[in-house]
Scaffold this active site. Structure first.
Site, mmCIF file in Angstrom:
data_model
loop_
_atom_site.group_PDB
_atom_site.id
_atom_site.type_symbol
_atom_site.label_atom_id
_atom_site.label_comp_id
_atom_site.label_asym_id
_atom_site.label_seq_id
_atom_site.Cartn_x
_atom_site.Cartn_y
_atom_site.Cartn_z
ATOM 1 N N CYS A 256 -1.315 9.092 -8.403
ATOM 2 C CA CYS A 256 -2.579 8.909 -7.688
ATOM 3 C C CYS A 256 -3.521 10.066 -8.013
ATOM 4 O O CYS A 256 -3.173 11.229 -7.802
ATOM 5 C CB CYS A 256 -2.366 8.834 -6.180
ATOM 6 S SG CYS A 256 -3.944 8.653 -5.311
ATOM 7 N N LYS B 205 0.828 -1.205 0.000
ATOM 8 C CA LYS B 205 0.000 0.000 0.000
ATOM 9 C C LYS B 205 0.866 1.260 0.000
ATOM 10 O O LYS B 205 1.868 1.329 0.726
ATOM 11 C CB LYS B 205 -0.885 -0.037 1.253
ATOM 12 C CG LYS B 205 -1.733 1.203 1.496
ATOM 13 C CD LYS B 205 -2.898 1.301 0.545
ATOM 14 C CE LYS B 205 -3.611 2.650 0.672
ATOM 15 N NZ LYS B 205 -4.531 2.898 -0.438
#
Lengths: 267, 307
Positions: free
Chosen positions: B134, B49
């Site tokens: 992102c 992550k």
């Protein structure tokens, strides 16, 4: 947690748009506890894409039962599946209810399909120590739990349209009950629409009674990897500001959550 | 005598993988979440992550919406932060028998460098994947990845502060991805991974409100596979460093398409949410495919596209 192929043994309508699904889930049942849930894959195709979370409503030997309501594409597909067909089921998932001690009394407050996890919980509680309140929109929506391992349990019913039981909100019954003596030994367990849960939390807070709630959320994985099912935690409880319905819940103590942050439009 | 199996090993520059299957960052947690179902050691590598210097709470809910053949997410890089990662997750990751790749994210170029520097010397971390793509964060993330100069500067800063192979993960939300790919190659990146999610949104027609609290989110799942595949195809032809392909891979056939397009390895992401067993199915599927097709080494089909 196990991901297994589960054969459908029953999939029948039990109330308006409401179904009981029974699965042969011999691996999942061995560790499942009330309040936990499963993620069901509705199709091996890619649409609808995500699995759907469902509370476990009971276990009978190797059979696992869920109660669901047809509300969209996924549950429509589920309702069309026949006995003998198989679906992929992941579970048991999440943290369940803290089951009351034998000397405690439990008040279960269900709103509509929110009855699903509470049925499994009720199966673990002595009927003499249980008060099961259930609210539905109308008589046709009422789920009869007596056939679900609760033959001695009388539902204390409320319907919004006054068609059965007490007219109005189920939380009125809860409030009346808590005005009676002996409430200090009670724990309230609740699941249902957000508006109802907020009312339950408000009432139990007023009477200083412990309350455990089971929540629902959109989720993708069900195991804590995607972090999609975040909900605001009460700041005094957890500094990370978000909890996750799939892993920290779906059952929470009511004081763990920031109820003011919940927005009705999101549900 | 043990029977010879197809050789699934591949190389990403200096990084050797036992097979080409990696998990995509943010879809497999730290490898612990699915442990009951998937042994992370079967993987070519696990990309953990996205990690930031400080913990990040992430975006307000709702964060996830299902879309046709896919999903939108606006998680917002919620993560435990560097300190908790080193204390709570690294000891577990150290013991894995697979490549642990740490995906890093910063608000500023300096933060990328600081993260890289903090992970220096930890030999069990096989590589860094630099997240400049992102779509769900205000600062950093895609703001770097849509600009070739900023992409290059982030890459240089990480390389300067790191002793590991550096993979840069690219955003598809650009006019010409080859420009960004070349910029990070020239900056010294050892490999490129793509694609991150495609920016999108969904609206609730009853409330007339965006379905995601963050308004926009990143689209993933099989809906994006053709887009991802073509971007991989383009990038492979634009650069001379290894490319890791991903975007909507659900099964081994999808994985093979990316290998044929020229990806040296693949990332499985959103599929894991729907079917955690997809990871092992894909690895086994690739092995069976090789056996059936008489392919001794899977690396021989990388880029073997008949045009």
């Amino acid at each position: 947690m196990i991901d297994q192929k589960t054969e459908i043994i029953i999939n029948k309508k039990i109330a308006e748009a409401t179904y009981l699904l029974g699965l042969n889930a011999h691996k999942i049942v061995s560790t499942a506890k009330p309040g936990q849930f499963v993620m069901i894959r509705l199709t091996s195709e890619n649409d609808p894409f995500l699995r759907r979370p469902f509370s476990i409503s009971g276990i009978l030997e190797d059979r696992l039962f869920i109660i669901y309501r047809v509300i969209g594409q996924g549950t429509r597909i589920l309702s069309s599946l026949q006995k003998g067909e198989s679906i992929q089921t992941l579970g048991p998932l999440g943290k369940g209810f803290t089951i009351p001690r034998p000397d405690q009394k439990a008040v279960l407050v269900a709103g509509g399909l929110g009855i699903a996890p509470l049925v499994f919980l009720a199966q673990k509680i002595d009927p003499d120590r249980l008060n099961f309140l259930a609210g539905f929109r109308s008589a046709k929506d009422v789920i009869d739990v007596r056939g679900l391992g609760l033959k001695d349990v009388e539902l204390n019913l409320a319907t919004d349209d006054h068609s059965l039981g007490q007219g109005g909100a189920v939380t009125n019954i809860l409030e009346d009950l808590l005005f009676k003596p002996g409430r200090s030994e009670l724990t309230v367990f609740s699941c249902g629409p957000l508006l109802m849960l907020k009312q339950v939390v408000k009432i139990t807070k007023k009477f200083r009674i412990e309350c455990q709630v089971s929540l629902e959320s959109n989720m993708a994985c069900g195991v804590g990897a995607c972090q999609g099912c975040a909900i605001e935690s009460a700041s005094s409880y957890d500094t990370s500001s978000y909890l996750h319905v799939c892993k920290d819940g779906p059952v929470f103590k009511s004081e763990a959550l920031d109820w003011n942050k919940y927005d009705l439009k999101k549900t | 005598m043990t029977l010879k199996k197809p050789d699934l090993s591949v190389a990403l520059g200096p990084l050797k993988l036992k097979n080409p299957v990696l998990t995509a960052s943010g879809t497999f947690g730290y490898g612990q979440e699915f442990l009951d179902i998937i042994d992370p050691n079967i993987l070519g590598g696990i990309v953990v992550k996205g990690l930031s210097l400080k913990p990040r709470a992430g975006n307000p809910p709702p964060r996830i919406i299902e879309t046709p053949c896919g999903m939108l997410n606006s998680i917002g890089l919620a993560n435990i932060g560097l300190d908790a990662f080193l204390q709570e997750k690294l000891p577990w990751l150290r013991d894995l028998n697979t490549n642990v790749i740490v995906n890093i994210y910063g608000h500023s170029i300096n933060e990328y460098g600081a993260l890289a520097s903090s992970l220096k010397g930890i030999k069990e971390i096989a590589a860094l994947e630099v997240n400049i793509s992102c779509p769900n964060v205000e600062k950093g993330g895609m703001a770097f990845g849509t600009d070739p100069d900023a992409s290059a500067r982030v890459t240089e800063e990480v390389l300067k502060n790191s002793d590991k192979p550096v993979i840069v993960k690219l955003s598809p939300n650009v006019t010409d991805i080859r420009v960004i790919a070349k910029a990070v190659e020239n900056a010294g990146a050892h490999a490129i991974s793509l694609i991150n999610t495609l920016t999108g949104m969904a609206i609730d027609i009853k409330t007339r409100a965006p379905k995601l609290a963050n308004v926009s989110g990143g689209l993933s799942g099989p809906a994006i596979k053709p887009v991802a595949l073509y971007l991989v195809y383009q990038v492979v032809r634009a650069v001379n460093i290894p490319v890791i392909g991903g975007g909507g891979i659900m099964d081994y056939q999808d994985a093979l398409e990316f290998l044929l397009a020229g990806a040296s390895a693949i990332q499985v992401g959103t599929a894991i949410f729907v079917n955690p067993g997809a990871i092992s199915d894909i690895i086994e599927g690739l092995s069976t495919y090789c056996k059936t097709e008489g392919i001794f080494e899977i690396k021989t089909i990388i880029g073997d596209l008949k045009e």
